[in-house]
Design an enzyme around this catalytic site. Structure first.
Site, PDB file in Angstrom:
ATOM      1  N   GLY A   1     -11.902  -5.397   6.220  1.00 47.77           N
ATOM      2  CA  GLY A   1     -13.399  -5.159   6.335  1.00 47.77           C
ATOM      3  C   GLY A   1     -14.921  -5.228   4.642  1.00 47.77           C
ATOM      4  O   GLY A   1     -14.113  -4.480   4.625  1.00 47.77           O
TER       5      GLY A   1
ATOM      6  N   LYS B   1       1.168  -0.966   0.116  1.00 50.22           N
ATOM      7  CA  LYS B   1      -0.357   0.032   0.035  1.00 50.22           C
ATOM      8  C   LYS B   1       0.383   1.267   0.425  1.00 50.22           C
ATOM      9  O   LYS B   1       0.409   2.141  -0.642  1.00 50.22           O
ATOM     10  CB  LYS B   1      -0.411   0.133   1.288  1.00 50.22           C
ATOM     11  CG  LYS B   1      -1.684  -1.803   1.247  1.00 50.22           C
ATOM     12  CD  LYS B   1      -2.936  -1.352   1.927  1.00 50.22           C
ATOM     13  CE  LYS B   1      -3.367  -2.179   2.523  1.00 50.22           C
ATOM     14  NZ  LYS B   1      -4.294  -2.659   3.896  1.00 50.22           N
TER      15      LYS B   1
HETATM   16  P1  NDP Z   1     -11.276 -13.317  -0.200  1.00 50.62           P
HETATM   17  O1  NDP Z   1     -10.493 -14.420  -0.172  1.00 50.62           O
HETATM   18  O2  NDP Z   1     -12.343 -13.450   0.855  1.00 50.62           O
HETATM   19  O3  NDP Z   1     -11.868 -13.727  -1.502  1.00 50.62           O
HETATM   20  C1  NDP Z   1     -11.612 -14.312  -2.827  1.00 50.62           C
HETATM   21  C2  NDP Z   1     -12.609 -14.178  -4.142  1.00 50.62           C
HETATM   22  O4  NDP Z   1     -12.245 -14.385  -5.490  1.00 50.62           O
HETATM   23  C3  NDP Z   1     -13.629 -15.770  -3.582  1.00 50.62           C
HETATM   24  O5  NDP Z   1     -15.310 -15.166  -4.205  1.00 50.62           O
HETATM   25  C4  NDP Z   1     -12.419 -16.957  -4.221  1.00 50.62           C
HETATM   26  O6  NDP Z   1     -14.183 -17.712  -5.222  1.00 50.62           O
HETATM   27  C5  NDP Z   1     -12.537 -16.160  -5.575  1.00 50.62           C
HETATM   28  N1  NDP Z   1     -11.253 -16.135  -6.627  1.00 50.62           N
HETATM   29  C6  NDP Z   1     -10.561 -16.588  -6.181  1.00 50.62           C
HETATM   30  N2  NDP Z   1      -9.065 -16.946  -7.281  1.00 50.62           N
HETATM   31  C7  NDP Z   1     -10.388 -16.565  -7.894  1.00 50.62           C
HETATM   32  C8  NDP Z   1     -10.237 -17.870  -9.341  1.00 50.62           C
HETATM   33  N3  NDP Z   1      -9.280 -18.388 -10.352  1.00 50.62           N
HETATM   34  N4  NDP Z   1     -11.366 -17.117 -10.398  1.00 50.62           N
HETATM   35  C9  NDP Z   1     -12.163 -16.791  -9.883  1.00 50.62           C
HETATM   36  N5  NDP Z   1     -12.208 -16.690  -8.444  1.00 50.62           N
HETATM   37  C10 NDP Z   1     -11.472 -16.683  -8.469  1.00 50.62           C
HETATM   38  O7  NDP Z   1     -10.894 -12.316   0.128  1.00 50.62           O
HETATM   39  P2  NDP Z   1     -10.951 -10.299  -0.210  1.00 50.62           P
HETATM   40  O8  NDP Z   1     -12.273 -10.459  -0.794  1.00 50.62           O
HETATM   41  O9  NDP Z   1     -10.762  -9.873   1.570  1.00 50.62           O
HETATM   42  O10 NDP Z   1     -10.108  -9.964  -1.059  1.00 50.62           O
HETATM   43  C11 NDP Z   1     -10.348  -9.301  -2.300  1.00 50.62           C
HETATM   44  C12 NDP Z   1      -9.363  -8.492  -2.499  1.00 50.62           C
HETATM   45  O11 NDP Z   1      -9.483  -7.528  -1.861  1.00 50.62           O
HETATM   46  C13 NDP Z   1      -7.802  -9.012  -3.051  1.00 50.62           C
HETATM   47  O12 NDP Z   1      -7.056  -8.401  -3.527  1.00 50.62           O
HETATM   48  C14 NDP Z   1      -7.430  -8.469  -1.100  1.00 50.62           C
HETATM   49  O13 NDP Z   1      -6.193  -7.833  -0.981  1.00 50.62           O
HETATM   50  C15 NDP Z   1      -8.201  -6.537  -1.281  1.00 50.62           C
HETATM   51  N6  NDP Z   1      -8.693  -6.207  -0.398  1.00 50.62           N
HETATM   52  C16 NDP Z   1      -9.133  -7.109   0.848  1.00 50.62           C
HETATM   53  C17 NDP Z   1      -9.406  -6.548   2.184  1.00 50.62           C
HETATM   54  C18 NDP Z   1      -9.998  -6.771   3.081  1.00 50.62           C
HETATM   55  O14 NDP Z   1     -10.218  -6.545   3.756  1.00 50.62           O
HETATM   56  N7  NDP Z   1     -10.530  -8.168   3.050  1.00 50.62           N
HETATM   57  C19 NDP Z   1      -9.441  -4.480   2.070  1.00 50.62           C
HETATM   58  C20 NDP Z   1      -8.989  -4.305   1.099  1.00 50.62           C
HETATM   59  C21 NDP Z   1      -8.600  -5.174  -0.530  1.00 50.62           C
HETATM   60  P3  NDP Z   1     -14.894 -18.835  -3.879  1.00 50.62           P
HETATM   61  O15 NDP Z   1     -15.637 -17.479  -3.495  1.00 50.62           O
HETATM   62  O16 NDP Z   1     -15.470 -19.330  -4.722  1.00 50.62           O
HETATM   63  O17 NDP Z   1     -13.333 -19.122  -3.104  1.00 50.62           O
HETATM   64  N1  HSE Z   2      -5.104  -7.735   5.583  1.00 50.34           N
HETATM   65  C1  HSE Z   2      -5.031  -5.905   4.967  1.00 50.34           C
HETATM   66  C2  HSE Z   2      -5.748  -5.379   6.359  1.00 50.34           C
HETATM   67  C3  HSE Z   2      -7.383  -5.850   4.084  1.00 50.34           C
HETATM   68  O1  HSE Z   2      -5.688  -6.165   7.108  1.00 50.34           O
HETATM   69  O2  HSE Z   2      -5.612  -4.368   6.028  1.00 50.34           O
HETATM   70  C4  HSE Z   2      -7.132  -4.225   3.823  1.00 50.34           C
HETATM   71  O3  HSE Z   2      -6.538  -4.036   2.913  1.00 50.34           O
END
Ligand code: NDP
Ligand code: HSE
Length: 439
Positions: free
Chosen positions: A311, A214
């Site tokens: 989140g 970041k």
């Molecule tokens: P999750 O692990 O909760 O979700 C990932 C999703 O991607 C799942 O729905 C999964 O499918 C899907 N997926 C994984 N591999 C594939 C593939 N090959 N093809 C299609 N779909 C796929 O991750 P997050 O939602 O937490 O994070 C998503 C992004 O957001 C990441 O880049 C993360 O760094 C970023 N992020 C996350 C934050 C957070 O607070 N969690 C905050 C800010 C950014 P399935 O559900 O079927 O397993």
């Molecule tokens: N894993 C990251 C954090 C998600 O804890 O800040 C938000 O980018």
């Protein structure tokens, strides 16, 4: 009488790849605030296609009549998708392939993927421009805080000299819980994972890599340099112990994982590491999953933003802000200036960093040990401001914690001194330094 025909504006048609913590939040938000968003963006934002790995998984989101793609890459080829939202994660693999394919197809891309942007950001921005496709990533940094827009637009008139942030919600949550409840590191990390804060590989969080991703993105926005993740000095919070937290309290500090980018005469400094920050500074009170970013501009002075950094809902808020911009036709160069105008980053070497240090040692309680450690520090031109030993062991030779607070010292000298200290016989664990910062 002739009636005027009012055509309702065509919706922005969105394909979402990834329906996990963030993806499900985006679907919920778009559903719940559909009317307000359409009014604010000037047209509806409609999810028309989605992709994830497991079609049968129960998800915390409303059902819709969208097309399902087993292979996310197919979203890029769907002529009925205007914008692809990439919420899969990972610097390469499926996420990057999808983003690049979508941009090549001239579709807009919204992503929360800081890992990908930190490693390939400049190239991806150039690709977006080459295909006249918008690229937006508000959610990639500091969750719900609109810091990308603030730096790129609100602070556009300033020369930015420094960015200081708490950029990882998981680490801040762990450090806060350890301080407030005395709970164990591992237990709190598990809780952060259950709450959806942690990365798929949580070592990215606790080893400082996520915050460094970041910071690399913020540096590019603030200084108009090419994203240079490899130039970030990165340390995580694994070595921060309950003993350090107790000492911090005693000395009037709180321990935070800070991410700092600073303009110096030697170049731009980018570093992520745990810091002792005075307990009476605002950033010391940013607790739990909250993030904060302070920016210092030459005209505006210091501005500080605070909000939830991870989140489902806060991150969805940022993703949807990007979608609303695209729906309304608002766009800006991804990193503030066109990709060809981004300058290579001249990195200031961490070895030349100068600051005060807290050094905690676990040593055998025996005569002469403190004198030996002090002598090594003296040999490396490091002057001691204070020295504390807590509790005396019942018997000689038992382990005790000792803390040295130093005056300003140079990183390279400190690194050499710590190497020698680690080799002293009565020193039982590698020294655990924490830099002292007053943000
Ligand atoms: P999750 O692990 O909760 O979700 C990932 C999703 O991607 C799942 O729905 C999964 O499918 C899907 N997926 C994984 N591999 C594939 C593939 N090959 N093809 C299609 N779909 C796929 O991750 P997050 O939602 O937490 O994070 C998503 C992004 O957001 C990441 O880049 C993360 O760094 C970023 N992020 C996350 C934050 C957070 O607070 N969690 C905050 C800010 C950014 P399935 O559900 O079927 O397993
Ligand atoms: N894993 C990251 C954090 C998600 O804890 O800040 C938000 O980018």
């Amino acid at each position: 009488m002739v009636k005027a025909v009012v055509n309702s504006p065509a919706p922005l048609k969105v394909g979402i790849a990834g329906l996990g913590v963030v993806g499900a939040g985006v679907v919920r938000l778009l559903d719940q605030h559909a009317g307000t968003l359409a009014a604010r963006a000037g047209r509806p934002i409609k999810v028309v296609a989605v992709s994830a790995r497991d079609r049968r998984k129960k998800r915390d989101m409303p059902k819709g009549s969208w097309r399902w793609y087993g292979d996310a890459a197919d979203l890029a080829g769907d002529p009925d998708v205007d914008v692809v939202v990439e919420l899969i994660g990972g610097a390469d693999g499926k996420a990057r392939a999808l983003v690049e394919a979508a941009l090549r197809a001239g579709k807009g891309v919204v992503t929360a993927n800081k890992a990908m942007l930190a490693v390939h950001g400049a190239k991806i921005a150039a690709l977006a421009e080459a295909h006249d496709a918008p690229l937006a990533f508000e959610a990639a940094v500091a969750g719900g805080i609109p810091i990308v827009k603030a730096l790129r637009e609100g602070l556009i008139g300033n020369r930015i000299d420094q960015i200081t942030g708490i950029l990882n919600g998981t680490c801040n949550y762990i450090l806060t819980e350890m301080r407030n409840t005395g709970r164990d590191f591992g237990e709190v990390l598990k809780e952060a994972q259950q709450l959806g804060y942690a990365e798929a590989d949580p070592s990215f969080d606790i080893d400082g890599v996520d915050a460094a991703h970041k910071l690399a993105v913020l540096t590019s926005l603030a200084f108009n340099t090419r994203v240079d993740f490899r130039a970030v000095h990165v340390e995580g919070i694994r070595h921060v112990s309950a003993v350090d937290i107790a000492f911090a309290r005693e000395f009037g500090y709180r321990i935070k994982l800070l991410a700092i980018a600073r303009r110096t005469p030697r170049g731009i400094e980018q570093r992520v590491h745990p810091c002792m920050v005075p307990a009476d500074t605002p950033i010391a009170h940013v607790d739990g999953v909250f993030n904060a970013v302070s920016a210092v501009g030459d005209y505006v002075g210091r501005v500080m933003f605070e909000g939830r950094g991870a989140g489902s809902n806060p991150t969805a808020s940022a993703v949807v802000a990007d979608l609303a911009d695209l729906a309304a036709g608002r766009r800006a160069p991804a990193f503030g200036v066109p990709a060809v105008k981004l300058q290579p980053l001249k990195a200031a070497a961490m070895a030349d960093y100068i600051g005060r240090y807290y050094i905690r040692l676990i040593v055998r309680d025996q005569p002469g040990v403190l004198a030996d450690v002090s002598a090594v520090l003296r040999d490396h031109k490091i002057s001691i401001e204070s020295l504390v030993q807590r509790g005396r062991s019942e018997a000689e030779n038992q382990p005790v914690a000792v803390v040295f607070i130093t005056h300003e010292a140079r990183e390279a000298d400190m690194a050499r001194a710590l190497k020698r200290i680690a080799k002293l016989r009565p020193v039982l664990q590698p020294p655990a330094p924490i830099r002292i910062e007053t943000p």
